[in-house]
Design an enzyme around this catalytic site. Structure first.
Site, PDB file in Angstrom:
ATOM      1  N   CYS A 292       5.244  -5.984   1.820  1.00  0.00           N
ATOM      2  CA  CYS A 292       5.514  -4.547   1.840  1.00  0.00           C
ATOM      3  C   CYS A 292       4.750  -3.880   2.996  1.00  0.00           C
ATOM      4  O   CYS A 292       5.068  -4.104   4.157  1.00  0.00           O
ATOM      5  CB  CYS A 292       5.162  -3.948   0.479  1.00  0.00           C
ATOM      6  SG  CYS A 292       5.797  -2.265   0.238  1.00  0.00           S
ATOM      7  N   TYR A 293       3.744  -3.066   2.720  1.00  0.00           N
ATOM      8  CA  TYR A 293       2.974  -2.431   3.787  1.00  0.00           C
ATOM      9  C   TYR A 293       2.350  -3.486   4.700  1.00  0.00           C
ATOM     10  O   TYR A 293       2.334  -3.326   5.927  1.00  0.00           O
ATOM     11  CB  TYR A 293       1.884  -1.549   3.164  1.00  0.00           C
ATOM     12  CG  TYR A 293       1.026  -0.805   4.174  1.00  0.00           C
ATOM     13  CD1 TYR A 293       1.415   0.438   4.654  1.00  0.00           C
ATOM     14  CD2 TYR A 293      -0.161  -1.346   4.640  1.00  0.00           C
ATOM     15  CE1 TYR A 293       0.631   1.128   5.576  1.00  0.00           C
ATOM     16  CE2 TYR A 293      -0.947  -0.672   5.565  1.00  0.00           C
ATOM     17  CZ  TYR A 293      -0.546   0.566   6.030  1.00  0.00           C
ATOM     18  OH  TYR A 293      -1.317   1.234   6.949  1.00  0.00           O
TER      19      TYR A 293
ATOM     20  N   ASP B  60     -16.259 -14.359 -22.592  1.00  0.00           N
ATOM     21  CA  ASP B  60     -16.896 -14.462 -21.280  1.00  0.00           C
ATOM     22  C   ASP B  60     -18.298 -15.043 -21.379  1.00  0.00           C
ATOM     23  O   ASP B  60     -18.631 -16.035 -20.711  1.00  0.00           O
ATOM     24  CB  ASP B  60     -16.956 -13.087 -20.600  1.00  0.00           C
ATOM     25  CG  ASP B  60     -15.590 -12.451 -20.471  1.00  0.00           C
ATOM     26  OD1 ASP B  60     -14.594 -13.205 -20.462  1.00  0.00           O
ATOM     27  OD2 ASP B  60     -15.515 -11.219 -20.383  1.00  0.00           O
TER      28      ASP B  60
ATOM     29  N   GLU C 260       4.810 -10.688  -5.985  1.00  0.00           N
ATOM     30  CA  GLU C 260       3.775 -10.886  -6.998  1.00  0.00           C
ATOM     31  C   GLU C 260       4.167 -10.362  -8.373  1.00  0.00           C
ATOM     32  O   GLU C 260       3.557 -10.727  -9.380  1.00  0.00           O
ATOM     33  CB  GLU C 260       2.461 -10.244  -6.551  1.00  0.00           C
ATOM     34  CG  GLU C 260       2.418  -8.721  -6.568  1.00  0.00           C
ATOM     35  CD  GLU C 260       2.948  -8.085  -5.291  1.00  0.00           C
ATOM     36  OE1 GLU C 260       2.644  -6.897  -5.052  1.00  0.00           O
ATOM     37  OE2 GLU C 260       3.676  -8.770  -4.533  1.00  0.00           O
TER      38      GLU C 260
ATOM     39  N   GLY D 102       0.839  -1.194   0.000  1.00  0.00           N
ATOM     40  CA  GLY D 102       0.000   0.000   0.000  1.00  0.00           C
ATOM     41  C   GLY D 102       0.871   1.240   0.000  1.00  0.00           C
ATOM     42  O   GLY D 102       2.069   1.170   0.309  1.00  0.00           O
TER      43      GLY D 102
ATOM     44  N   LYS E 105      -9.759 -13.504 -16.361  1.00  0.00           N
ATOM     45  CA  LYS E 105      -9.914 -13.821 -17.784  1.00  0.00           C
ATOM     46  C   LYS E 105      -9.124 -15.051 -18.212  1.00  0.00           C
ATOM     47  O   LYS E 105      -9.621 -15.889 -18.973  1.00  0.00           O
ATOM     48  CB  LYS E 105      -9.491 -12.613 -18.625  1.00  0.00           C
ATOM     49  CG  LYS E 105      -9.570 -12.821 -20.131  1.00  0.00           C
ATOM     50  CD  LYS E 105     -10.996 -12.800 -20.643  1.00  0.00           C
ATOM     51  CE  LYS E 105     -11.503 -11.387 -20.729  1.00  0.00           C
ATOM     52  NZ  LYS E 105     -12.818 -11.300 -21.397  1.00  0.00           N
TER      53      LYS E 105
ATOM     54  N   HIS F 111       8.083  -7.156  -3.272  1.00  0.00           N
ATOM     55  CA  HIS F 111       6.834  -7.561  -3.940  1.00  0.00           C
ATOM     56  C   HIS F 111       7.052  -8.865  -4.713  1.00  0.00           C
ATOM     57  O   HIS F 111       7.508  -8.853  -5.862  1.00  0.00           O
ATOM     58  CB  HIS F 111       6.364  -6.456  -4.891  1.00  0.00           C
ATOM     59  CG  HIS F 111       5.820  -5.257  -4.200  1.00  0.00           C
ATOM     60  ND1 HIS F 111       4.495  -5.137  -3.850  1.00  0.00           N
ATOM     61  CD2 HIS F 111       6.427  -4.128  -3.754  1.00  0.00           C
ATOM     62  CE1 HIS F 111       4.304  -3.988  -3.236  1.00  0.00           C
ATOM     63  NE2 HIS F 111       5.468  -3.358  -3.157  1.00  0.00           N
TER      64      HIS F 111
END
Length: 524
Positions: free
Chosen positions: A85-86, A231, A175, A58, A379, A173
């Site tokens: 992180c945060y 979709d 990710e 964040g 997706k 991070h």
């Protein structure tokens, strides 16, 4: 919105740019995840019965006024927790560690050193590795009972963990792909620390959704709004798998389609699935409702409303033609995805970025019970399910096209003349990108008509005063984040030359080079 057969890993969003990406990375590890706001309470967490918790990064400092709050009682629930992180700093502070503003910042690629074997999350990895940092504050002292597992030249406590409490965290991070072993770190937490089996996959999702749909629908009849996009196509295929001939697909030609779109839907999808398809020509209805409207949120809500009204009219006609006259069709299938829910403000307290027509644009007096088998999916997961169901690649690999269609790619009022202009420009761009072999590289390429803007040009020694169009080619994995695609200059030149030569109303072509964030993929 907990999945019927999977207890989730909760990703707590502290306003991070990458919160949705964390949720997706957890899914990549074969584990079901849900985004929740940082305001979630310990009681609400306990009710969801999560298998693990991930605290996102964040932009704030944990000690500043107005910093995102967190219910520290969550740490006492005994749930395996991983801070990023945060979120790493929130955990440190709540558990008795120390966080401070050191004056040293780390942004971007940073060298980290694994200490003491790295514990459960870093064990077996190289001692020196490249990680992606973005912080000004730092954990200065780990909580009591926690081992320091990594450091950098300016951050002595860059990772810590407690095997006893099953709590770990990193300052960087994991990710993002810029971190060398980021996905492995997340997988170590999920599988080794939390002990979660990697059983979230396309096959399981199909079986679980088919069972859930059969329970929801019973012997009732169902209609599905089929747009031709991946979709709605996959949503219809799952429902068809569940209830067979109880399903009727309805394709609404709202006049906002691209060139040849109606023909492709009527031919490709019916040929591959055998589902019954009813085509409704509602062009006058939609264009009439959009007359004079320029505000994008209003456009989306109008289009969402008119879709529902068209489905209601079709519902009545299908009932009237049936031997079961008087038996209403109560169920409506939509291809709503998790990013639609998140961007529409429905992701457990997330901000409303824009109202997707199938979420925030639905009328309040909706007479249908919605069936949304893809509502918890990203997706790429939808594409995997489509392939598992045997849908042809021409449908599964199709680039996304928004439900509101060209209505939100015209900046200004939507008129028939403007739609004709945009269709022609869009068809040229798609044709050239396909010819250049770029379809697999480009996630989506909206062509946007700046209908309320004109620019001076010159053609044939004469002055022109035409509209600009914008090319917006982007590359993405899940539409939550995206970067603009570096299309070769010669391809861009061919697109520009053809559009300005063959579409008289357009005299300028420009390229949008904005990533997401800060810009969304669509302009409206």
């Amino acid at each position: 919105m907990t999945h019927p057969a999977h207890r989730p890993v909760l990703v707590v969003d502290f306003g991070a740019q990458y919160a949705q990406l964390i949720a997706r990375r957890v899914r990549e590890a074969g584990v079901y995840s849900e985004l929740v706001p940082h305001t979630i309470t310990a009681a609400e967490v306990a009710e969801k019965q999560p298998l693990g918790i991930v605290l996102s990064g964040g932009p704030s400092s944990v000690y500043e006024a107005g910093a995102p709050s967190f219910d520290d009682a969550i740490f006492e629930l005994g749930i395996p927790t991983f801070g990023i992180c945060y979120g790493f700093q929130v955990m440190a502070r709540a558990l008795g560690g120390e966080v401070g503003h050191t004056g040293d910042r780390e942004y971007g690629a940073t060298d980290a050193t694994v200490l003491g074997g790295g514990g459960a999350i870093l064990g077996g990895q190289p001692e020196e590795q490249n990680v992606w940092m973005s912080h000004g504050d730092a954990v200065q002292r780990a909580p009591e009972g926690f081992d320091v597992l990594a450091s950098t030249s300016v951050t002595p406590v860059a990772a810590f963990g407690s095997a006893e409490r099953r709590m770990y965290g990193v300052q960087w991070h994991p990710e993002v792909k810029h971190t060398d072993h980021g996905q492995r770190i997340l997988e170590n937490f999920l599988h080794r620390v939390a002990g979660i089996d990697p059983d979230w996959n396309a096959g399981n999702v199909i079986a679980e959704q088919v069972a859930a749909i059969r329970e929801q629908v019973g012997s009732g009849r169902v209609i599905c709004g089929l747009s031709g996009g991946v979709d709605s196509a996959v949503a219809a295929a799952i429902v068809h798998e569940a209830v067979g001939d109880q399903l009727v697909c309805v394709f609404v030609d709202h006049g906002l389609l691209r060139q040849d779109e109606r023909r492709q839907v009527e031919e490709d999808y019916v040929a591959s699935t055998g589902v019954r398809l009813v085509t409704v020509d509602a062009r006058e209805r939609f264009l009439g409702a959009l007359a004079g409207v320029t505000d994008p949120e209003t456009k989306r809500k109008i289009i969402g409303r008119e879709f529902i009204r068209t489905f209601e009219q079709t519902q009545a006609e299908l009932v009237a033609e049936s031997a079961e006259a008087g038996d209403p069709i109560r169920f409506l299938v939509q291809g709503t995805l998790y990013p639609d829910v998140v961007e529409s403000g429905g992701g457990s307290g997330t901000a409303n970025i824009k109202s997707h027509h199938n979420v925030g644009g639905l009328p309040e007096d909706l007479n249908f019970e919605l069936v949304e088998p893809l509502r918890t999916l990203f997706k790429d997961e939808v594409r995997a399910i489509g392939r598992e169901l045997g849908l042809p690649e021409v449908i599964v690999a199709r680039q996304p096209f928004p439900g509101p269609g060209l209505g939100i790619r015209i900046i200004g009022e939507v008129t028939e003349d403007r739609l004709t202009t945009l269709r022609a420009a869009d068809a040229i761009a798609r044709e050239e990108l396909t010819a250049a072999g770029l379809d697999a590289e480009i996630w989506q390429c909206p062509v946007v008509l700046l209908a309320d803007v004109r620019s001076v040009g010159v053609q044939g020694d004469g002055r022109t005063y035409g509209h600009p169009v914008v090319l917006r080619p982007v590359s993405s994995e899940d539409a939550m984040t995206a970067d603009w695609t570096r299309v070769p200059y010669d391809v861009l030149a061919r697109i520009s030359n053809r559009i300005t030569n063959q579409v008289p109303e357009v005299n300028r072509v420009v390229l949008d080079v904005t990533s997401k964030p800060p810009g969304t993929i669509e302009w409206e």
